[in-house]
Design an enzyme around this catalytic site. Structure first.
Site, mmCIF file in Angstrom:
data_model
loop_
_atom_site.group_PDB
_atom_site.id
_atom_site.type_symbol
_atom_site.label_atom_id
_atom_site.label_comp_id
_atom_site.label_asym_id
_atom_site.label_seq_id
_atom_site.Cartn_x
_atom_site.Cartn_y
_atom_site.Cartn_z
ATOM 1 C CE LYS A 147 -0.279 0.107 5.016
ATOM 2 N NZ LYS A 147 -0.919 -0.490 6.195
ATOM 3 C CE1 TYR B 180 11.154 32.695 -2.076
ATOM 4 C CE2 TYR B 180 11.559 30.364 -1.708
ATOM 5 C CZ TYR B 180 11.095 31.383 -2.512
ATOM 6 O OH TYR B 180 10.559 31.091 -3.740
ATOM 7 C CG MET C 143 7.281 23.359 -4.842
ATOM 8 S SD MET C 143 6.261 24.107 -6.109
ATOM 9 C CE MET C 143 5.200 25.145 -5.145
HETATM 10 C C1 LIG Z 1 -0.140 -1.501 6.754
HETATM 11 C C2 LIG Z 1 -0.723 -2.746 7.270
HETATM 12 C C3 LIG Z 1 0.091 -3.839 7.570
HETATM 13 C C4 LIG Z 1 1.610 -3.786 7.459
HETATM 14 O O1 LIG Z 1 2.146 -3.001 8.503
HETATM 15 P P1 LIG Z 1 3.738 -2.896 8.716
HETATM 16 O O2 LIG Z 1 3.869 -2.269 10.050
HETATM 17 O O3 LIG Z 1 4.255 -1.992 7.652
HETATM 18 O O4 LIG Z 1 4.288 -4.258 8.619
HETATM 19 C C5 LIG Z 1 -0.521 -5.009 7.975
HETATM 20 N N1 LIG Z 1 -1.866 -5.081 8.093
HETATM 21 C C6 LIG Z 1 -2.689 -4.043 7.824
HETATM 22 C C7 LIG Z 1 -4.156 -4.204 7.976
HETATM 23 C C8 LIG Z 1 -2.142 -2.846 7.420
HETATM 24 O O5 LIG Z 1 -2.940 -1.814 7.151
#
Ligand SMILES: *Cc1c(COP(=O)(O)O)cnc(C)c1O
Length: 390
Positions: A42, A283, A331
């Site tokens: 993800k 800046y 940026m």
């Molecule tokens: C993100 C996630 C994981 C993995 O988590 P890590 O700490 O990166 O290993 C496992 N299960 C669910 C439901 C998640 O959302």
């Protein structure tokens, strides 16, 4: 991806195949041969880039990917080469449910609405919905309450061949922090009760899965049939506490860190310039040259995930030496002090994260400076920076 030609980009990400192989072999040894390994990709594979990381992971033997959303699942589907399993742990908008079913992508079901829609879509398509029942164990985000399970079981029984219960699962409320120990223990016990109840009701999930990286590392009983591992296989400890707990639980602390950072982030000096003593740099008036200085600009800024909170605080490596950020991060670029580095020129390699001539900047040092988690620093790296497998 357009413009993967790195010559056109101000920075690029290198993904180390050797580091990934080594993390996977450590984690697989840890969880044992009977437990399956799911690579969590993800958040654009935690900033590593789904399109580069998934084929790389498959080459290293991974056959199971977990994502948050249907959109990410579609990206994994488009680049996987082996018929790897894909599991969606979060968002599946209604129009994506038939797509997931048709493509054999499994997904979490944590409320009756989604369960009913999945059954309906599966019937219409004539292909089973592969679902993972998420049960409430104390995280209080998503998941069926125990009183709902009878109803769930009935719907599943009525659905017949239209539903395959691939898994029963939950997620822990902070396994990376020892302060949550009691809460995690309660969740583990609660999960056991919920699964017993499901089985009494005639629902027999194929796999039980609860562990993220931290749980898999420090709570062996959470590994069950499958672990969902994100941060650790990219080579990072979820927190320094997890790392400490791991080493404290081993007899021998001699063996080095078993995790190797997969990602490096590199750039080049765009330009150099002299600054007279007493002049302000960039800046505003946050940095005034205390002496005659030489500065180098790096074509990376907060647009690229190099946080503004690193203004006058962060540093990069040039020729293996630390070059501190001076002034505010813009940026698209920031400025570093190279006064003490002999004759730095445009075009020289700059390491933002990674190693150079024996020195290293880790994502955690980055994270410490900005108060972000490792996770947050990683996912802020935008998609359009090219990723190279090395
Ligand atoms: C993100 C996630 C994981 C993995 O988590 P890590 O700490 O990166 O290993 C496992 N299960 C669910 C439901 C998640 O959302």
């Amino acid at each position: 991806m357009p413009e993967q030609n790195i010559n056109f980009h101000g920075s690029w990400i290198e993904l180390s195949e050797a580091a990934l192989r080594s993390n996977l072999s450590f984690l697989k040894r840890l969880i044992g041969a009977r437990t399956k390994f799911a690579s969590v990709v993800k958040g654009n594979a935690y900033g590593h880039g789904i399109e580069s990381f998934v084929p790389l992971a498959e080459r290293c033997g991974v056959r199971f990917f977990a994502v948050f959303s249907a959109h990410e699942a579609a990206r994994v589907t488009a680049v996987r080469k082996s018929k790897s399993d894909i599991m969606i742990m979060g968002d599946v908008p209604d129009p994506a449910i038939p797509w997931a079913i048709e493509h054999g992508v499994s997904f979490y079901v944590f409320d009756l609405r989604r369960l009913n829609r999945a059954v309906k879509a599966a019937r219409k398509i004539g292909h089973p919905a592969r679902i993972h029942l998420e049960v409430e164990t104390g995280f209080r985000r998503t998941g069926f309450e125990s009183e709902q399970l009878a109803r769930v079981a009935r719907i599943i029984a009525d659905a017949g061949n239209s539903v395959v219960v691939e898994g029963a699962c939950t997620h822990y409320a902070g396994a990376e922090s020892i302060g949550n120990f009691v809460r995690i223990q309660n969740q583990i016990a609660s999960f056991g009760r919920q699964v017993d109840k499901l089985r009494e009701l005639g629902v027999d999930p194929r796999a039980l899965h609860t562990a993220c990286s931290a749980a898999a590392i420090n709570y062996p009983e959470t590994r069950m049939d499958l672990v969902r591992c994100g941060i650790a296989h990219y080579g990072f400890w979820p927190t320094s506490e997890t790392r400490m707990q791991y080493f404290m639980s081993r007899r021998s602390r001699k063996q080095g860190d078993p995790l190797r950072r997969v990602m490096s982030w590199k750039s080049r000096v765009m330009s150099t310039k002299r600054v007279p003593q007493g002049k302000f740099i960039g800046y505003g008036i946050t940095y005034q040259a205390p002496r005659r200085m030489k500065i180098a600009t790096v074509p990376v800024g907060y647009y690229h995930g190099f946080s503004r909170s690193l203004s006058n605080l962060g540093y990069v490596l040039i020729r293996g030496e630390r070059a501190p950020v001076v002034g505010v991060v813009n940026m698209n670029m920031f400025v570093v002090d190279v006064t003490d580095l002999n004759g730095v020129r445009a075009g020289e390699e700059v390491v933002i994260v990674g190693c150079q001539d024996g020195s290293e900047i880790s994502v955690s040092s980055f994270a410490d400076m900005t108060n972000y988690l490792n996770y947050e620093v990683l996912v802020r790296i935008p998609m359009d920076i090219p990723r190279l497998v090395v």
